[in-house]
Design a protein around this motif. Sequence first.
Motif, short mmCIF file in Angstrom:
data_model
loop_
_atom_site.label_atom_id
_atom_site.label_comp_id
_atom_site.label_asym_id
_atom_site.label_seq_id
_atom_site.Cartn_x
_atom_site.Cartn_y
_atom_site.Cartn_z
N VAL A 1 32.88 -31.47 45.07
CA VAL A 1 32.77 -32.32 43.76
C VAL A 1 31.81 -33.57 43.94
O VAL A 1 31.56 -33.85 45.05
CB VAL A 1 34.26 -32.85 43.46
CG1 VAL A 1 35.33 -31.61 43.14
CG2 VAL A 1 34.93 -33.51 44.71
N GLU A 2 31.35 -33.86 42.88
CA GLU A 2 30.37 -34.98 42.85
C GLU A 2 31.12 -36.55 43.21
O GLU A 2 30.55 -37.22 43.85
CB GLU A 2 29.88 -35.23 41.57
CG GLU A 2 28.68 -36.30 41.47
CD GLU A 2 28.02 -36.68 40.14
OE1 GLU A 2 27.16 -37.14 40.11
OE2 GLU A 2 28.35 -35.60 39.17
N SER A 3 32.45 -36.67 42.87
CA SER A 3 33.04 -37.95 42.93
C SER A 3 34.50 -37.93 43.31
O SER A 3 35.17 -36.60 42.91
CB SER A 3 32.60 -38.75 41.95
OG SER A 3 33.04 -38.26 40.63
N VAL A 4 35.21 -39.00 43.48
CA VAL A 4 36.37 -39.09 43.67
C VAL A 4 36.81 -40.18 42.84
O VAL A 4 36.29 -41.21 42.46
CB VAL A 4 37.01 -39.33 45.12
CG1 VAL A 4 36.47 -38.09 46.22
CG2 VAL A 4 36.36 -40.63 45.68
N HIS A 5 38.48 -40.16 42.53
CA HIS A 5 38.98 -41.58 42.01
C HIS A 5 39.38 -42.26 43.41
O HIS A 5 40.31 -41.71 43.93
CB HIS A 5 40.18 -41.19 41.25
CG HIS A 5 39.85 -40.50 39.90
ND1 HIS A 5 38.85 -41.06 39.00
CD2 HIS A 5 40.21 -39.16 39.26
CE1 HIS A 5 38.78 -40.25 37.86
NE2 HIS A 5 39.69 -39.14 38.16
N ALA A 6 38.96 -43.36 43.61
CA ALA A 6 39.23 -44.08 44.71
C ALA A 6 40.41 -45.31 44.57
O ALA A 6 40.21 -45.68 43.49
CB ALA A 6 38.25 -44.82 45.32
N VAL A 7 41.24 -45.28 45.53
CA VAL A 7 42.43 -46.22 45.31
C VAL A 7 42.48 -46.89 46.45
O VAL A 7 42.65 -46.61 47.38
CB VAL A 7 43.69 -45.66 45.13
CG1 VAL A 7 44.91 -46.47 44.66
CG2 VAL A 7 43.67 -44.45 43.80
N GLY A 8 42.39 -48.30 46.28
CA GLY A 8 42.62 -49.43 47.29
C GLY A 8 43.54 -50.39 47.10
O GLY A 8 44.09 -50.74 45.98
N TYR A 9 44.95 -50.48 48.07
CA TYR A 9 45.92 -51.04 47.88
C TYR A 9 45.76 -52.42 48.94
O TYR A 9 45.66 -52.26 49.99
CB TYR A 9 47.03 -50.33 48.31
CG TYR A 9 48.64 -50.94 48.20
CD1 TYR A 9 48.74 -52.26 47.72
CD2 TYR A 9 49.78 -50.08 48.40
CE1 TYR A 9 49.99 -52.60 47.37
CE2 TYR A 9 51.06 -50.53 48.06
CZ TYR A 9 50.98 -51.67 47.86
OH TYR A 9 52.28 -52.32 47.37
N CYS A 10 46.07 -53.55 48.37
CA CYS A 10 45.90 -54.91 49.00
C CYS A 10 44.45 -55.08 49.79
O CYS A 10 43.64 -55.04 49.12
CB CYS A 10 47.26 -54.81 49.88
SG CYS A 10 47.28 -56.48 50.68
N VAL A 11 44.82 -55.16 51.07
CA VAL A 11 43.51 -55.30 51.69
C VAL A 11 42.69 -54.28 51.65
O VAL A 11 41.36 -54.33 51.67
CB VAL A 11 43.97 -55.77 53.34
CG1 VAL A 11 44.63 -54.74 53.96
CG2 VAL A 11 42.54 -56.11 54.05
N ALA A 12 43.06 -52.98 51.59
CA ALA A 12 42.39 -51.84 51.31
C ALA A 12 41.56 -51.75 50.10
O ALA A 12 40.40 -51.18 50.04
CB ALA A 12 43.03 -50.64 51.51
N GLY A 13 42.17 -52.55 49.10
CA GLY A 13 41.57 -52.81 47.78
C GLY A 13 40.49 -53.83 47.89
O GLY A 13 39.11 -53.76 47.30
N THR A 14 40.54 -54.80 48.88
CA THR A 14 39.56 -55.77 48.83
C THR A 14 38.31 -55.13 49.64
O THR A 14 37.27 -55.20 49.39
CB THR A 14 40.05 -56.81 49.88
OG1 THR A 14 41.20 -57.51 49.06
CG2 THR A 14 38.84 -57.81 49.82
N THR A 15 38.85 -54.25 50.55
CA THR A 15 37.63 -53.47 51.28
C THR A 15 37.19 -52.39 50.42
O THR A 15 35.79 -51.98 50.34
CB THR A 15 38.09 -52.58 52.79
OG1 THR A 15 38.82 -53.58 53.33
CG2 THR A 15 37.18 -52.13 53.32
N LEU A 16 37.58 -51.87 49.47
CA LEU A 16 36.94 -51.05 48.63
C LEU A 16 36.06 -51.58 47.64
O LEU A 16 35.05 -51.02 47.32
CB LEU A 16 38.25 -50.24 47.63
CG LEU A 16 37.64 -49.37 46.67
CD1 LEU A 16 37.15 -47.99 47.21
CD2 LEU A 16 38.82 -48.62 45.80
#
Length: 583
Positions: free
Chosen positions: A308-323
Amino acid sequence: MDADAKSQDKTRDSGPARPATGLPTLEELQHWTWVIGRAQQMMMQAALSTPPEGMPVVPGLNDPATLGRVRDFWSDSMALWQRFVDPAAEPGIAAKPDRRFRAEQWQSPLFDWIRQSYQVIADHLLRGVDALEGVAPKQKEQIRFAAQGFIDAMSPTNFPATNPEVLDRIVETRGENLLKGLQNMLADMGRGQLTHSDATSFEVGRNLATTPGKVVKRTELYELIHYTPTTETVASVPILIFPPWINRFYILDLAPEKSLIRWLVDQGFSVFMVSWKSADAAMKDVIWDDYVAAQIDATDTVRALLSVESVHAVGYCVAGTTLAATLALLAARGDSAKVASATFFTAQVDFSEAGELLHFVDDEQLKLIATLSPDGFLDGRYLAATFNLLRGRDLIWNYVTNNYLLGRDYVPFDLLHWNGDVTNLPAKWHLSYLTDLYRDNLLVKPGALAVAGVPLDLTRVTTPAYVQAGREDHIAPPESVWKITETFAGPLRFVLAGSGHIAGVVNPPAAGKYQYWTNDAPAATLQDFVAGATETKGSWWPDWTAWLIGRDSNRVPAMGARIPGAGALPALDEAPGQYVRQR
């Protein structure tokens, strides 16, 4: 000395013998009522009198505002005493709702007076902090935070002699509760961590993190879990979730009825989860760049696996900041198309209003934190203690009372079990996170931070984003999460969910709990958003999945590489994998 004072000298010099019961006699009550009343009179006279000519006015000592606060304190104290000696008198202060004092034993005259005395002192102590002048706002907030912590610690519920429930329990069990409580306390001291839940009731893979799937990739930093589909077709764009590495990923896969992972799979999505490794000495050189690289690596892995060309990325808390940093890096490289959409669960990019955690990032605190990581990683128990301090009344003193003083058994609670299942953090990453983001707020400043030598500019991020915030979140306050809307340049949907940092996210539709707010009209501030928002009862999960489908509604058969382990990546292990079990 005035006549009134002279007439009381005999009472002060000698008093009637106290009865065997230890209760004060009527004469003693009258005496102490006079003492406190006379003190109040003296305070009032001092507050109303004019300072002698030439006497300097010292702020905080004898200035009118300080004298006024002292007068108010004495007035409130006298009202409480009057009610104690005369139950028929009107109460001087309305009782505040406080679940620490909800037991009926607190309604007795003596303990009701103790309770209200504590509340009067607490209120006036905080008023005194608020009235401080010449103190920087940040320092005043720190003082207030410390004062509130002291107030919570000194609650009469935390001491056997001033807690009627504990006294009754001592009589009822003949002291066995204190022995049981001591056993609980010694066990916690031995493990270096406060216990919140019955640890024997839960086990990862048995009744937590049970959604079927396979580990299809393992690196030195993370495992990649691919979950088994439960529908004949699945959305063509897969969901890739990055949980915070500050805790275990299974907050999103608790019991089946609470599991976001299981719910997404049942809605017909291909779901992947990153399970981070708890840091050890081998990770002493891991920095933020490595987590950004890991997010890109996991994204490329899923894209290649499913073609696939792309993904739906999800970041929670610090992983969201990193996303957010990952998206900025992809934008700088011209690779934004790898992420079809980005979802942020209670994540921050601008830390100027990051809440109470800002109290822990001054220079002295940072020096102390640096000394706690001699082996190159921070023991997760230190971080757990920090988060407990943010809600000391609920997460510390509540358990001191219930499990140490009352000697009660721990109640099984999956969320609190997860909360105590700590992970270690790479020391270099942790310190840079506190300094670069919390203290210096560099991520929101274009070019101030770089990853892999590439300057980051969040204003170049045009990826469609779904931003969820918790109305009562004390770790990532909604005012702070809102700032994402002022930073990214792409289309964005902001949703304000009821509850806080955890329950606001983990809120399955079947539970019928809480609510969320949406507003399709432009809003310059969170206050404007709320003013024009529409409230919807229940979980925001269906709103999110509808938004995802709106990005791409194509579906494909759930076969081939969509089955964990059936594609180019063979299964390495059953979900939930090995890293989540490492301690």
